[in-house]
Scaffold this motif. Structure first.
Motif, PDB file in Angstrom:
ATOM      1  N   MET A   1     -11.217  -8.704  11.743  1.00 56.67           N
ATOM      2  CA  MET A   1     -11.449  -9.012  10.214  1.00 56.67           C
ATOM      3  C   MET A   1     -11.413  -8.207   9.108  1.00 56.67           C
ATOM      4  SD  MET A   1     -14.074 -11.875   8.781  1.00 56.67           S
ATOM      5  CE  MET A   1     -14.447 -12.149   7.340  1.00 56.67           C
ATOM      6  N   THR A   2     -10.654  -7.966   8.385  1.00 58.73           N
ATOM      7  CA  THR A   2     -10.591  -7.029   7.227  1.00 58.73           C
ATOM      8  C   THR A   2     -11.975  -6.836   6.352  1.00 58.73           C
ATOM      9  OG1 THR A   2      -8.265  -7.135   7.110  1.00 58.73           O
ATOM     10  CG2 THR A   2      -9.312  -5.985   5.301  1.00 58.73           C
ATOM     11  N   PRO A   3     -12.395  -6.134   6.293  1.00 61.28           N
ATOM     12  CA  PRO A   3     -13.707  -5.762   5.245  1.00 61.28           C
ATOM     13  C   PRO A   3     -13.408  -6.066   3.774  1.00 61.28           C
ATOM     14  CG  PRO A   3     -13.148  -3.597   5.834  1.00 61.28           C
ATOM     15  CD  PRO A   3     -12.280  -4.526   6.684  1.00 61.28           C
ATOM     16  N   ARG A   4     -14.382  -6.645   3.193  1.00 50.40           N
ATOM     17  CA  ARG A   4     -14.277  -6.538   1.664  1.00 50.40           C
ATOM     18  C   ARG A   4     -14.491  -5.326   1.183  1.00 50.40           C
ATOM     19  NH1 ARG A   4     -13.877 -11.081  -1.498  1.00 50.40           N
ATOM     20  NH2 ARG A   4     -15.547 -10.622  -2.703  1.00 50.40           N
ATOM     21  N   LEU A   5     -13.773  -5.101   0.021  1.00 50.22           N
ATOM     22  CA  LEU A   5     -13.287  -3.739  -0.345  1.00 50.22           C
ATOM     23  C   LEU A   5     -13.897  -3.666  -2.013  1.00 50.22           C
ATOM     24  CD1 LEU A   5      -9.929  -2.137  -0.160  1.00 50.22           C
ATOM     25  CD2 LEU A   5     -11.333  -1.754  -1.952  1.00 50.22           C
ATOM     26  N   LYS A   6     -14.913  -2.633  -2.030  1.00 48.90           N
ATOM     27  CA  LYS A   6     -15.503  -2.353  -3.411  1.00 48.90           C
ATOM     28  C   LYS A   6     -15.114  -1.201  -3.965  1.00 48.90           C
ATOM     29  CE  LYS A   6     -20.304  -2.165  -5.572  1.00 48.90           C
ATOM     30  NZ  LYS A   6     -20.782  -0.907  -5.410  1.00 48.90           N
ATOM     31  N   VAL A   7     -14.791  -0.865  -5.194  1.00 49.15           N
ATOM     32  CA  VAL A   7     -14.598   0.310  -5.796  1.00 49.15           C
ATOM     33  C   VAL A   7     -15.817   0.563  -6.896  1.00 49.15           C
ATOM     34  CG1 VAL A   7     -13.012   1.895  -7.217  1.00 49.15           C
ATOM     35  CG2 VAL A   7     -12.137   0.275  -5.283  1.00 49.15           C
ATOM     36  N   ALA A  22      -4.748  -3.184  -7.786  1.00 51.13           N
ATOM     37  CA  ALA A  22      -4.552  -2.486  -6.513  1.00 51.13           C
ATOM     38  C   ALA A  22      -4.946  -3.305  -5.277  1.00 51.13           C
ATOM     39  CB  ALA A  22      -5.239  -1.080  -6.584  1.00 51.13           C
ATOM     40  N   GLY A  23      -5.809  -4.321  -5.570  1.00 55.49           N
ATOM     41  CA  GLY A  23      -6.464  -4.949  -4.585  1.00 55.49           C
ATOM     42  C   GLY A  23      -7.764  -5.283  -4.212  1.00 55.49           C
ATOM     43  N   ALA A  24      -8.533  -4.674  -4.989  1.00 54.24           N
ATOM     44  CA  ALA A  24      -9.875  -4.462  -4.735  1.00 54.24           C
ATOM     45  C   ALA A  24     -10.743  -5.909  -4.931  1.00 54.24           C
ATOM     46  CB  ALA A  24     -10.656  -3.465  -5.635  1.00 54.24           C
ATOM     47  N   ASP A  25     -11.581  -6.147  -4.071  1.00 56.95           N
ATOM     48  CA  ASP A  25     -12.218  -7.506  -3.854  1.00 56.95           C
ATOM     49  C   ASP A  25     -13.388  -7.314  -5.016  1.00 56.95           C
ATOM     50  OD1 ASP A  25     -10.714  -8.678  -1.873  1.00 56.95           O
ATOM     51  OD2 ASP A  25     -11.702  -7.107  -0.605  1.00 56.95           O
ATOM     52  N   ALA A  26     -13.927  -6.079  -5.263  1.00 52.62           N
ATOM     53  CA  ALA A  26     -15.281  -6.174  -6.042  1.00 52.62           C
ATOM     54  C   ALA A  26     -14.974  -4.707  -6.782  1.00 52.62           C
ATOM     55  CB  ALA A  26     -16.465  -6.134  -5.325  1.00 52.62           C
ATOM     56  N   ASN A 161     -10.365   8.751   5.699  1.00 53.28           N
ATOM     57  CA  ASN A 161     -11.391   8.532   6.569  1.00 53.28           C
ATOM     58  C   ASN A 161     -11.816   6.949   6.899  1.00 53.28           C
ATOM     59  OD1 ASN A 161     -13.224   8.032   4.544  1.00 53.28           O
ATOM     60  ND2 ASN A 161     -14.145  10.030   4.762  1.00 53.28           N
ATOM     61  N   ILE A 162     -11.179   6.166   5.932  1.00 54.13           N
ATOM     62  CA  ILE A 162     -11.814   4.793   5.990  1.00 54.13           C
ATOM     63  C   ILE A 162     -11.232   3.912   7.220  1.00 54.13           C
ATOM     64  CG2 ILE A 162      -9.670   3.905   4.587  1.00 54.13           C
ATOM     65  CD1 ILE A 162     -13.480   2.702   4.640  1.00 54.13           C
ATOM     66  N   ARG A 163     -10.041   4.324   7.618  1.00 52.19           N
ATOM     67  CA  ARG A 163      -9.960   3.548   8.962  1.00 52.19           C
ATOM     68  C   ARG A 163     -10.733   3.890  10.011  1.00 52.19           C
ATOM     69  NH1 ARG A 163      -3.245   3.196   9.733  1.00 52.19           N
ATOM     70  NH2 ARG A 163      -4.075   1.149  10.615  1.00 52.19           N
ATOM     71  N   GLN A 193      -4.871   3.175  -4.746  1.00 47.02           N
ATOM     72  CA  GLN A 193      -3.950   2.409  -4.003  1.00 47.02           C
ATOM     73  C   GLN A 193      -3.993   2.840  -2.645  1.00 47.02           C
ATOM     74  OE1 GLN A 193      -2.033  -0.143  -5.698  1.00 47.02           O
ATOM     75  NE2 GLN A 193      -2.269  -0.807  -3.686  1.00 47.02           N
ATOM     76  N   ALA A 194      -4.182   4.036  -2.202  1.00 44.77           N
ATOM     77  CA  ALA A 194      -3.981   4.676  -0.865  1.00 44.77           C
ATOM     78  C   ALA A 194      -5.234   3.959  -0.146  1.00 44.77           C
ATOM     79  CB  ALA A 194      -3.852   6.229  -0.762  1.00 44.77           C
ATOM     80  N   PHE A 195      -6.536   3.973  -0.653  1.00 44.85           N
ATOM     81  CA  PHE A 195      -7.707   3.457  -0.049  1.00 44.85           C
ATOM     82  C   PHE A 195      -7.579   1.929   0.105  1.00 44.85           C
ATOM     83  CE2 PHE A 195     -12.148   1.683  -0.340  1.00 44.85           C
ATOM     84  CZ  PHE A 195     -12.638   2.512   0.725  1.00 44.85           C
ATOM     85  N   VAL A 196      -7.044   1.351  -0.741  1.00 46.20           N
ATOM     86  CA  VAL A 196      -6.848  -0.066  -0.614  1.00 46.20           C
ATOM     87  C   VAL A 196      -6.036  -0.352   0.442  1.00 46.20           C
ATOM     88  CG1 VAL A 196      -6.094  -2.434  -1.697  1.00 46.20           C
ATOM     89  CG2 VAL A 196      -7.539  -0.745  -2.949  1.00 46.20           C
ATOM     90  N   ASP A 197      -4.743   0.200   0.535  1.00 42.71           N
ATOM     91  CA  ASP A 197      -3.824  -0.019   1.623  1.00 42.71           C
ATOM     92  C   ASP A 197      -4.429   0.310   2.849  1.00 42.71           C
ATOM     93  OD1 ASP A 197      -2.235  -0.711  -0.485  1.00 42.71           O
ATOM     94  OD2 ASP A 197      -0.995   1.150  -0.434  1.00 42.71           O
TER      95      ASP A 197
END
Length: 202
Positions: A1-7, A22-26, A161-163, A193-197
């Motif tokens: 399951m893909t985690p929620r993403l906050k910037v 870019a696609g951030a959830d929060a 490093n996020i993956r 954008q790279a982080f979101v992707d």
């Protein structure tokens, strides 16, 4: 399951729109006076209104009293409150009566706080580095044995490093700031954008 993403560390309407598109959830808006990413309630409100209700707006607080936390959250149209620092369970409980809470804890507090708030849907734990916003990651491998399901991860996360962090801990959400900036409080569009992707591909 893909985690929620906050910037986190949003300080302008322009960056709020950038991160949302870019696609951030929060988005995180820091109201702690000591932060170099401090945002005014007026700017936070304008940014909140610019991204709409599908993106969570998270007010970040450290060292402020209960009345100030609730006043700033309301004035700036926050939808979630993120609480740092030593706080009584009663403080967290009161805020949780008004807003969903992201309760930020240190690694050595994880088990105790996890047990305290287990089963309370209003309070979600987030583990951060000792120096929030400093860009230094935690030792993820060492956290695997004590990592509670449903916990968010912060601290030194970026596109590079996020993956790995997601693969090791499977956090419910991830939160990044320093590695997504040109300078404190100013986002780097390519890094965002790279982080979101990278998160979406994990």
């Amino acid at each position: 399951m893909t985690p929620r993403l906050k910037v986190c560390g949003t300080t302008s309407v322009q960056d709020a729109v950038l991160c949302a598109e870019a696609g951030a959830d929060a988005l995180g808006f820091i109201f702690a006076p000591i932060s170099k990413r401090l945002v005014t309630p007026h700017v936070a409100r304008e940014a909140s209104l610019s991204v709409g209700v599908t993106v969570a707006r998270v007010g970040v607080f450290l060292g402020q009293g209960l009345d100030e936390v609730l006043r700033l959250a309301e004035a700036s149209r926050m939808s979630v409150v993120q609480l740092h620092g030593p706080l009584s369970p009663e403080f967290v409980e009161t805020v949780a009566q008004f807003y969903p809470v992201l309760r930020v804890v240190k690694v050595n507090e994880l088990q105790t706080e996890g047990e305290r708030w287990a089963g309370d849907p209003r309070v979600t734990l987030m583990v951060d580095a000792p120096n929030p916003g400093g860009g230094v990651p935690l030792e993820w491998e060492a956290l695997k044995a004590v990592w509670p399901a449903g916990t968010w991860l912060a601290g030194g996360l970026g596109p590079e490093n996020i993956r790995e962090a997601i693969h090791l801990l499977r956090p419910a959400g991830v939160d990044a700031v320093s590695r997504l900036e040109r300078e404190p409080g100013v986002k780097n569009p390519q890094a965002v954008q790279a982080f979101v992707d990278a998160v979406k591909r994990s």
